[in-house]
Scaffold this motif. Structure first.
Motif, mmCIF file in Angstrom:
data_model
loop_
_atom_site.group_PDB
_atom_site.id
_atom_site.type_symbol
_atom_site.label_atom_id
_atom_site.label_comp_id
_atom_site.label_asym_id
_atom_site.label_seq_id
_atom_site.Cartn_x
_atom_site.Cartn_y
_atom_site.Cartn_z
ATOM 1 N N PRO A 13 18.863 11.917 15.432
ATOM 2 C CA PRO A 13 18.644 10.536 15.865
ATOM 3 C C PRO A 13 17.765 9.799 14.861
ATOM 4 O O PRO A 13 16.785 10.352 14.348
ATOM 5 C CB PRO A 13 17.919 10.702 17.210
ATOM 6 C CG PRO A 13 17.204 12.003 17.088
ATOM 7 C CD PRO A 13 18.046 12.876 16.198
ATOM 8 N N GLY A 14 18.142 8.565 14.550
ATOM 9 C CA GLY A 14 17.365 7.796 13.582
ATOM 10 C C GLY A 14 17.317 6.325 13.934
ATOM 11 O O GLY A 14 17.905 5.876 14.921
ATOM 12 N N TYR A 15 16.598 5.599 13.113
ATOM 13 C CA TYR A 15 16.544 4.141 13.205
ATOM 14 C C TYR A 15 16.948 3.561 11.854
ATOM 15 O O TYR A 15 16.426 3.984 10.811
ATOM 16 C CB TYR A 15 15.141 3.638 13.535
ATOM 17 C CG TYR A 15 14.722 3.783 14.973
ATOM 18 C CD1 TYR A 15 15.533 3.347 16.018
ATOM 19 C CD2 TYR A 15 13.488 4.352 15.290
ATOM 20 C CE1 TYR A 15 15.124 3.471 17.343
ATOM 21 C CE2 TYR A 15 13.075 4.484 16.609
ATOM 22 C CZ TYR A 15 13.905 4.037 17.633
ATOM 23 O OH TYR A 15 13.498 4.156 18.932
ATOM 24 N N GLN A 16 17.847 2.615 11.872
ATOM 25 C CA GLN A 16 18.190 1.864 10.672
ATOM 26 C C GLN A 16 17.375 0.571 10.706
ATOM 27 O O GLN A 16 17.455 -0.192 11.675
ATOM 28 C CB GLN A 16 19.682 1.567 10.645
ATOM 29 C CG GLN A 16 20.186 1.036 9.316
ATOM 30 C CD GLN A 16 21.708 0.997 9.293
ATOM 31 O OE1 GLN A 16 22.363 1.974 8.996
ATOM 32 N NE2 GLN A 16 22.269 -0.147 9.633
ATOM 33 N N VAL A 17 16.590 0.347 9.661
ATOM 34 C CA VAL A 17 15.646 -0.768 9.647
ATOM 35 C C VAL A 17 15.738 -1.495 8.299
ATOM 36 O O VAL A 17 15.881 -0.858 7.247
ATOM 37 C CB VAL A 17 14.199 -0.269 9.857
ATOM 38 C CG1 VAL A 17 13.230 -1.443 9.935
ATOM 39 C CG2 VAL A 17 14.103 0.583 11.115
ATOM 40 N N ILE A 18 15.662 -2.821 8.346
ATOM 41 C CA ILE A 18 15.615 -3.633 7.130
ATOM 42 C C ILE A 18 14.155 -3.962 6.821
ATOM 43 O O ILE A 18 13.450 -4.545 7.652
ATOM 44 C CB ILE A 18 16.413 -4.943 7.297
ATOM 45 C CG1 ILE A 18 17.868 -4.640 7.668
ATOM 46 C CG2 ILE A 18 16.337 -5.771 6.012
ATOM 47 C CD1 ILE A 18 18.638 -3.878 6.640
ATOM 48 N N LEU A 19 13.713 -3.570 5.636
ATOM 49 C CA LEU A 19 12.353 -3.874 5.178
ATOM 50 C C LEU A 19 12.419 -5.010 4.164
ATOM 51 O O LEU A 19 13.278 -4.999 3.269
ATOM 52 C CB LEU A 19 11.710 -2.650 4.523
ATOM 53 C CG LEU A 19 11.003 -1.633 5.427
ATOM 54 C CD1 LEU A 19 11.956 -1.071 6.467
ATOM 55 C CD2 LEU A 19 10.397 -0.513 4.595
ATOM 56 N N THR A 20 11.525 -5.971 4.284
ATOM 57 C CA THR A 20 11.441 -7.093 3.347
ATOM 58 C C THR A 20 10.041 -7.122 2.747
ATOM 59 O O THR A 20 9.042 -7.090 3.480
ATOM 60 C CB THR A 20 11.724 -8.430 4.051
ATOM 61 O OG1 THR A 20 12.984 -8.342 4.730
ATOM 62 C CG2 THR A 20 11.788 -9.569 3.032
ATOM 63 N N CYS A 21 9.989 -7.166 1.423
ATOM 64 C CA CYS A 21 8.689 -7.153 0.747
ATOM 65 C C CYS A 21 8.793 -7.913 -0.565
ATOM 66 O O CYS A 21 9.881 -8.325 -0.988
ATOM 67 C CB CYS A 21 8.228 -5.720 0.491
ATOM 68 S SG CYS A 21 9.304 -4.804 -0.637
ATOM 69 N N SER B 26 12.671 -5.331 10.366
ATOM 70 C CA SER B 26 13.635 -5.823 11.354
ATOM 71 C C SER B 26 13.532 -4.981 12.623
ATOM 72 O O SER B 26 12.866 -3.939 12.647
ATOM 73 C CB SER B 26 15.057 -5.739 10.803
ATOM 74 O OG SER B 26 15.463 -4.373 10.700
ATOM 75 N N GLU B 27 14.208 -5.411 13.665
ATOM 76 C CA GLU B 27 14.276 -4.621 14.896
ATOM 77 C C GLU B 27 15.026 -3.318 14.587
ATOM 78 O O GLU B 27 16.115 -3.336 14.017
ATOM 79 C CB GLU B 27 15.021 -5.404 15.976
ATOM 80 C CG GLU B 27 14.946 -4.787 17.353
ATOM 81 C CD GLU B 27 13.565 -4.847 17.964
ATOM 82 O OE1 GLU B 27 13.275 -3.995 18.822
ATOM 83 O OE2 GLU B 27 12.775 -5.740 17.572
ATOM 84 N N PRO B 28 14.458 -2.165 14.945
ATOM 85 C CA PRO B 28 15.129 -0.889 14.648
ATOM 86 C C PRO B 28 16.462 -0.762 15.401
ATOM 87 O O PRO B 28 16.539 -1.063 16.589
ATOM 88 C CB PRO B 28 14.127 0.160 15.137
ATOM 89 C CG PRO B 28 12.826 -0.546 15.254
ATOM 90 C CD PRO B 28 13.150 -1.965 15.583
ATOM 91 N N VAL B 29 17.487 -0.323 14.698
ATOM 92 C CA VAL B 29 18.801 -0.094 15.305
ATOM 93 C C VAL B 29 18.988 1.415 15.465
ATOM 94 O O VAL B 29 19.013 2.149 14.470
ATOM 95 C CB VAL B 29 19.932 -0.673 14.434
ATOM 96 C CG1 VAL B 29 21.290 -0.339 15.039
ATOM 97 C CG2 VAL B 29 19.761 -2.170 14.263
ATOM 98 N N PRO B 30 19.112 1.904 16.705
ATOM 99 C CA PRO B 30 19.305 3.350 16.908
ATOM 100 C C PRO B 30 20.654 3.812 16.342
ATOM 101 O O PRO B 30 21.691 3.218 16.631
ATOM 102 C CB PRO B 30 19.261 3.518 18.429
ATOM 103 C CG PRO B 30 18.612 2.268 18.950
ATOM 104 C CD PRO B 30 19.013 1.188 17.996
ATOM 105 N N VAL B 31 20.630 4.864 15.552
ATOM 106 C CA VAL B 31 21.844 5.444 14.974
ATOM 107 C C VAL B 31 21.740 6.967 15.045
ATOM 108 O O VAL B 31 20.666 7.529 15.265
ATOM 109 C CB VAL B 31 22.058 5.017 13.506
ATOM 110 C CG1 VAL B 31 22.284 3.524 13.392
ATOM 111 C CG2 VAL B 31 20.880 5.455 12.631
#
Length: 220
Positions: free
Chosen positions: A134-142, A199-204
């Motif tokens: 189980p993981g989270y797909q997340v968009i990071l902006t920096c 971003s809001e974590p998307v469960p994958v």
């Protein structure tokens, strides 16, 4: 503690010969009972002249559906041993059909259990089995000044970056193991002085196949 969860990414076939009887184990992924039964019917037609087509299948992330059949062999000598190998390997969404061509010599109950179990093990050895996580797909902006720190932290913790986009800012598509996401997020925010956007974590669900990350499904 996270329970191990595996599935067949690519099926295979193994064969055992015991006292001239052939046991051919065919292993294929199956996401539903209908799909499993279609595999069974196809193999029955392919090996139409065989003595038995014993099978077991497990469907569902939580193994909600489990079926097995001795197909005329003595009770508990074929279907159950096949199922036991699958559950012992923490497999789900899979069907195994073991086709037997009788060689003329009776094997006895113990011999049958061993032969069917060995055939499944041989089939699994020829298949590609993956462990699901189980993981989270997340968009990071920096910004550019912080991207090096973030990439260092991700690499140190074995966290995969799926994609990177460099414009006036940097956008990273990152796959976090679910149980470590809160602490890794805190590490990144501390290292960048709170300047990183999440971003809001998307469960994958994902798997690592020899270094290649496979995104298996997105959970709703």
């Amino acid at each position: 503690m996270e329970l191990k969860s595996c599935t067949v990414y690519r099926g295979g076939q193994g064969e055992v010969i015991e006292k001239k009887s052939r046991f051919i184990a065919t292993i294929e992924p199956a996401a539903s009972e209908d799909e499993a039964l279609r595999v069974l019917e196809r193999l029955r037609k392919k090996y139409w002249d065989a003595s038995h087509h014993c099978y077991a299948y497990i469907i569902g992330q939580e193994n909600s559906l489990m079926r097995c059949s001795d197909d005329g062999e003595p009770a508990q000598t074929a279907g159950r041993p096949i199922l036991d190998v699958l559950t012992g390997a923490s497999l789900h969404n899979v069907i195994v059909v073991v086709t037997r061509y009788f060689g003329g010599t009776l094997l006895g109950t113990g011999g049958l259990v061993r032969a069917y179990s060995r055939a499944v093990q041989e089939g699994l050895a020829q298949s590609v089995v993956i462990e699901k996580h189980p993981g989270y797909q997340v968009i990071l902006t920096c910004d550019y000044t912080d991207v090096g720190k973030i990439q260092y932290l991700l690499a140190q913790n074995g966290i995969s970056t799926l994609n990177s986009v460099y414009t006036d800012t940097v956008t990273l598509q990152v796959l976090f193991p679910r149980n470590s996401f809160p602490s890794r997020k805190a590490d990144i925010m501390e290292a960048t002085g709170g300047r990183t956007g999440f971003s809001e974590p998307v469960p994958v669900t994902y798997a690592d196949l020899e270094g290649e990350i496979l995104l298996l499904d997105q959970e709703m």
